[in-house]
Design a protein around this motif. Sequence first.
Motif, PDB file in Angstrom:
ATOM      1  N   ASN A 199     -31.034  26.783   8.407  1.00  0.00           N
ATOM      2  CA  ASN A 199     -30.705  27.719   7.334  1.00  0.00           C
ATOM      3  C   ASN A 199     -29.620  28.730   7.673  1.00  0.00           C
ATOM      4  O   ASN A 199     -28.825  29.095   6.812  1.00  0.00           O
ATOM      5  N   PHE A 200     -29.570  29.215   8.912  1.00  0.00           N
ATOM      6  CA  PHE A 200     -28.709  30.353   9.244  1.00  0.00           C
ATOM      7  C   PHE A 200     -27.687  30.064  10.335  1.00  0.00           C
ATOM      8  O   PHE A 200     -26.711  30.794  10.485  1.00  0.00           O
ATOM      9  N   GLY A 201     -27.922  29.043  11.114  1.00  0.00           N
ATOM     10  CA  GLY A 201     -27.076  28.720  12.241  1.00  0.00           C
ATOM     11  C   GLY A 201     -27.749  27.632  13.049  1.00  0.00           C
ATOM     12  O   GLY A 201     -28.781  27.082  12.647  1.00  0.00           O
ATOM     13  N   ILE A 202     -27.193  27.306  14.189  1.00  0.00           N
ATOM     14  CA  ILE A 202     -27.770  26.286  15.061  1.00  0.00           C
ATOM     15  C   ILE A 202     -28.189  26.953  16.365  1.00  0.00           C
ATOM     16  O   ILE A 202     -27.356  27.478  17.115  1.00  0.00           O
ATOM     17  N   VAL A 203     -29.480  26.945  16.619  1.00  0.00           N
ATOM     18  CA  VAL A 203     -30.027  27.550  17.833  1.00  0.00           C
ATOM     19  C   VAL A 203     -29.789  26.601  19.007  1.00  0.00           C
ATOM     20  O   VAL A 203     -30.015  25.392  18.904  1.00  0.00           O
ATOM     21  N   THR A 204     -29.327  27.144  20.111  1.00  0.00           N
ATOM     22  CA  THR A 204     -29.075  26.327  21.305  1.00  0.00           C
ATOM     23  C   THR A 204     -29.995  26.675  22.472  1.00  0.00           C
ATOM     24  O   THR A 204     -30.080  25.907  23.433  1.00  0.00           O
ATOM     25  N   GLN A 205     -30.668  27.828  22.388  1.00  0.00           N
ATOM     26  CA  GLN A 205     -31.521  28.237  23.517  1.00  0.00           C
ATOM     27  C   GLN A 205     -32.585  29.217  23.033  1.00  0.00           C
ATOM     28  O   GLN A 205     -32.340  30.034  22.142  1.00  0.00           O
ATOM     29  N   CYS A 448     -39.182  35.511   0.499  1.00  0.00           N
ATOM     30  CA  CYS A 448     -37.998  34.844  -0.045  1.00  0.00           C
ATOM     31  C   CYS A 448     -36.815  35.797  -0.227  1.00  0.00           C
ATOM     32  O   CYS A 448     -35.676  35.459   0.139  1.00  0.00           O
ATOM     33  N   GLU A 449     -37.040  36.950  -0.804  1.00  0.00           N
ATOM     34  CA  GLU A 449     -35.928  37.863  -1.090  1.00  0.00           C
ATOM     35  C   GLU A 449     -35.247  38.322   0.189  1.00  0.00           C
ATOM     36  O   GLU A 449     -34.014  38.369   0.264  1.00  0.00           O
ATOM     37  N   ARG A 450     -36.023  38.658   1.193  1.00  0.00           N
ATOM     38  CA  ARG A 450     -35.415  39.094   2.447  1.00  0.00           C
ATOM     39  C   ARG A 450     -34.662  37.941   3.103  1.00  0.00           C
ATOM     40  O   ARG A 450     -33.573  38.143   3.659  1.00  0.00           O
ATOM     41  N   LEU A 451     -35.199  36.734   3.031  1.00  0.00           N
ATOM     42  CA  LEU A 451     -34.508  35.585   3.598  1.00  0.00           C
ATOM     43  C   LEU A 451     -33.177  35.342   2.899  1.00  0.00           C
ATOM     44  O   LEU A 451     -32.182  34.985   3.545  1.00  0.00           O
ATOM     45  N   ALA A 452     -33.131  35.541   1.599  1.00  0.00           N
ATOM     46  CA  ALA A 452     -31.867  35.384   0.870  1.00  0.00           C
ATOM     47  C   ALA A 452     -30.834  36.396   1.344  1.00  0.00           C
ATOM     48  O   ALA A 452     -29.639  36.081   1.457  1.00  0.00           O
ATOM     49  N   ARG A 453     -31.279  37.609   1.634  1.00  0.00           N
ATOM     50  CA  ARG A 453     -30.351  38.625   2.147  1.00  0.00           C
ATOM     51  C   ARG A 453     -29.815  38.230   3.516  1.00  0.00           C
ATOM     52  O   ARG A 453     -28.620  38.407   3.809  1.00  0.00           O
ATOM     53  N   VAL A 454     -30.686  37.717   4.373  1.00  0.00           N
ATOM     54  CA  VAL A 454     -30.250  37.270   5.694  1.00  0.00           C
ATOM     55  C   VAL A 454     -29.268  36.108   5.560  1.00  0.00           C
ATOM     56  O   VAL A 454     -28.260  36.042   6.275  1.00  0.00           O
ATOM     57  N   LYS A 455     -29.544  35.213   4.631  1.00  0.00           N
ATOM     58  CA  LYS A 455     -28.637  34.083   4.396  1.00  0.00           C
ATOM     59  C   LYS A 455     -27.256  34.583   3.976  1.00  0.00           C
ATOM     60  O   LYS A 455     -26.233  34.106   4.494  1.00  0.00           O
ATOM     61  N   ARG A 456     -27.201  35.532   3.071  1.00  0.00           N
ATOM     62  CA  ARG A 456     -25.907  36.060   2.621  1.00  0.00           C
ATOM     63  C   ARG A 456     -25.159  36.738   3.761  1.00  0.00           C
ATOM     64  O   ARG A 456     -23.935  36.671   3.849  1.00  0.00           O
ATOM     65  N   LYS A 457     -25.881  37.363   4.674  1.00  0.00           N
ATOM     66  CA  LYS A 457     -25.249  38.069   5.783  1.00  0.00           C
ATOM     67  C   LYS A 457     -24.677  37.108   6.821  1.00  0.00           C
ATOM     68  O   LYS A 457     -23.562  37.317   7.319  1.00  0.00           O
ATOM     69  N   TYR A 458     -25.407  36.046   7.128  1.00  0.00           N
ATOM     70  CA  TYR A 458     -25.010  35.183   8.242  1.00  0.00           C
ATOM     71  C   TYR A 458     -24.373  33.861   7.807  1.00  0.00           C
ATOM     72  O   TYR A 458     -23.728  33.194   8.626  1.00  0.00           O
ATOM     73  N   ASP A 459     -24.529  33.482   6.560  1.00  0.00           N
ATOM     74  CA  ASP A 459     -23.945  32.214   6.084  1.00  0.00           C
ATOM     75  C   ASP A 459     -23.551  32.358   4.618  1.00  0.00           C
ATOM     76  O   ASP A 459     -24.003  31.596   3.761  1.00  0.00           O
ATOM     77  N   ALA A 460     -22.682  33.300   4.343  1.00  0.00           N
ATOM     78  CA  ALA A 460     -22.275  33.573   2.959  1.00  0.00           C
ATOM     79  C   ALA A 460     -21.580  32.384   2.321  1.00  0.00           C
ATOM     80  O   ALA A 460     -21.622  32.214   1.089  1.00  0.00           O
ATOM     81  N   ASP A 461     -20.924  31.539   3.107  1.00  0.00           N
ATOM     82  CA  ASP A 461     -20.228  30.369   2.567  1.00  0.00           C
ATOM     83  C   ASP A 461     -21.145  29.160   2.401  1.00  0.00           C
ATOM     84  O   ASP A 461     -20.711  28.085   1.986  1.00  0.00           O
ATOM     85  N   ASN A 462     -22.417  29.334   2.739  1.00  0.00           N
ATOM     86  CA  ASN A 462     -23.415  28.277   2.554  1.00  0.00           C
ATOM     87  C   ASN A 462     -23.052  27.000   3.313  1.00  0.00           C
ATOM     88  O   ASN A 462     -23.197  25.886   2.816  1.00  0.00           O
ATOM     89  N   VAL A 463     -22.585  27.167   4.535  1.00  0.00           N
ATOM     90  CA  VAL A 463     -22.254  26.022   5.380  1.00  0.00           C
ATOM     91  C   VAL A 463     -23.508  25.230   5.739  1.00  0.00           C
ATOM     92  O   VAL A 463     -23.521  24.000   5.706  1.00  0.00           O
ATOM     93  N   PHE A 464     -24.574  25.952   6.070  1.00  0.00           N
ATOM     94  CA  PHE A 464     -25.838  25.305   6.447  1.00  0.00           C
ATOM     95  C   PHE A 464     -26.660  25.096   5.175  1.00  0.00           C
ATOM     96  O   PHE A 464     -27.584  25.855   4.867  1.00  0.00           O
ATOM     97  N   ARG A 465     -26.292  24.060   4.464  1.00  0.00           N
ATOM     98  CA  ARG A 465     -26.871  23.792   3.158  1.00  0.00           C
ATOM     99  C   ARG A 465     -27.475  22.395   3.125  1.00  0.00           C
ATOM    100  O   ARG A 465     -26.882  21.444   3.625  1.00  0.00           O
ATOM    101  N   PHE A 466     -28.669  22.294   2.536  1.00  0.00           N
ATOM    102  CA  PHE A 466     -29.308  20.994   2.333  1.00  0.00           C
ATOM    103  C   PHE A 466     -30.224  21.116   1.116  1.00  0.00           C
ATOM    104  O   PHE A 466     -30.234  22.161   0.450  1.00  0.00           O
ATOM    105  N   ASP A 467     -30.966  20.084   0.798  1.00  0.00           N
ATOM    106  CA  ASP A 467     -31.719  20.043  -0.445  1.00  0.00           C
ATOM    107  C   ASP A 467     -32.710  21.190  -0.587  1.00  0.00           C
ATOM    108  O   ASP A 467     -32.991  21.628  -1.702  1.00  0.00           O
ATOM    109  N   GLN A 468     -33.272  21.653   0.521  1.00  0.00           N
ATOM    110  CA  GLN A 468     -34.258  22.729   0.460  1.00  0.00           C
ATOM    111  C   GLN A 468     -33.854  23.931   1.301  1.00  0.00           C
ATOM    112  O   GLN A 468     -34.694  24.626   1.859  1.00  0.00           O
TER     113      GLN A 468
END
Length: 473
Positions: A199-205, A448-468
Motif C-alpha cells: 500500500n505505501f512502499g516496499i519494505v526491505t528490512q 480507514c480514514e487515517r490510512l487514506a491520509r497516510v496513503k496521500r502523504k507517502y504515495d500521492a501518485d498511487n504507484v502502489f495500486r492494486f484491486d484492493q
Amino acid sequence: MECADTATTQGPDWHALQTAIAGRVILAGAPDYEERRKSQISRFDAVRPQAVVLCETAEDVAAAIAFARRNAIPLAPRSGGHCFAGHSSSEGMVIDVTPMSAVSVSEGLATIGAGARLGDVYDRLLEHGLTIPAGCGPTVGIAGLTLGGGLGILGRSHGLTCDSLLAAKVVLADGRIVTCDEQHEADLFWALRGAGARNFGIVTQFVFRPILPPSATGFQTFWPISRAADLILAWQSWSPNAPDALAASLVMTADADQAKPPVIKVFGAMLGTEAQTRELLEELAKAAGTEPTSLFAKSMTHRETKRYLASLGDTDLAAEPAEAGHAYSKSEFFRTAMPPDAVEALVAHLKADRIAGQSRELDFNPWGGAYNRIEETATAFVHRNEIFLLKHTAVVGAEASADERQAAQRWLDRAWEIGHPSGTGRAYQNFPDPALENFEDAYYGRNCERLARVKRKYDADNVFRFDQSIRVG
C-alpha cells in the motif's frame, strides 16, 4: 495501473535496469523465468510478468520502482508469494525481495530481511536462543505475514507478529529509503502494522523485539463427525476463553475424494505441560458432551512444536496456504458465538452435495488474549475485540474446468452467508478475498480514514495500486 510517468516510445530498456542494480532482471525466455514468475499459489500460474527483478538491496528496489514509473509498468512486490488474492503477481514487473533474507541479532534486537521465510527465521534466531511470535508454515514470507498482522501459536500470549515490530526500512514511491519507527515517520510505521502489504512502499528490512522460545505441548485430537456441531458450539466458548497459553484451532474438512468421510479435529499448542494440555482438552470434551476418537499430546521445544504443526498441514496456524490447484477462501471475525442453528447449517453445508475433486474446509482460529490487549487504533490492525476468526476454503485441482471452479466459489459464498449474520463483517487482511465488497471497512474498520491520509502523504501518485489497495482520495 497508471503510474506518474509516461512510457518511452521504444519500450522498456531492461538492459539499462540490469546495469543499474546489483540483482538480476529475469525476462521471458531466461532459464529460470518460469520458476521465478510463479507465486506459491498455483491458481495464479497464468500471470506472466514482463520481468521479475530480483533485488539484493534497498537501492535495487528504488531503481526498479523508478524504472517502472518511467515506463508506466505496473508493479507488484513479492517476498513469499502466498497471497490468496494474487497480489504478489503482476503482468508488469514483479519486484522480488527474496534475496534480502539475512537474519541477525544485535543488542537484543532481531533484524530480518524482507525476503526471509519463517523456517529460516526460526532456525537463525534459535542460534541466539530467541524467537518471535509468528506462524508455522516454513516457506511463508516474514514480510507479508507481518504487514498484514500475523497470527500463530504464541499470539494469544504475545500478540500479533506486527506487535513485536520495532522498526522497518521502506522504499517509497519517490525512491526515498526511510527507516520508520515510533519516533521517525511514525504515521507510516503505524500504517505498516496491519495495512502495509503493497500500500505505501516496499519494505526491505524489519527490526523485531524477540522473546525467549517457550517449551510447549503440541497436540492433535480427532472427534466423532456425528458430533461436529456440538464440538464447534463448545469450542466457541472454550478456546477463546482458555488460558492465553493455549492456541487451539478447530478444523472441519471434506476431502476431494468423496469416498472419504468428513473429518473434524482440534489441534495446536499449549505453552505448558502435557498434563495441563490434557486437562484443558478434557474440559472441551465435557462441554461438547463427547470424547475424542484419538488424542496426541507431547511436550516439545518451541521449534519442535513449529515443525510438528507444519507437518499437520491444512490451516494457516499449522502450515502453508493451499498451494495445489485453485483455492478460494473467505474469512470473517466474530465477537459473539455463532448460534446453534447457524452452526448446524454450516456443518450440513460442508457435508452436503459433495463434488468429486472439490475439497472444503472450515477453519476456526482462536482470538482473545494478547491479540485483544491493544486498542483498535493503536496500529492499523483493527481486529482487536474479536473472539475467533473463521476461514472458509474450497479447493479444486489445477486442471479443473470453469464450471468446477464456479461450483467451488458457490459453495464458498454460501458457507460465508451462513455464518455472516453472527459475524462482525470484518475480514483478516492476510486472507484477502478478491470478491469482498466494501473491503476497506472489512479489513481496516475505523482506521480507514487515517490510512487514506497516510496513503496521500507517502504515495500521492498511487504507484502502489492494486484491486484492493487503499485509495488516495
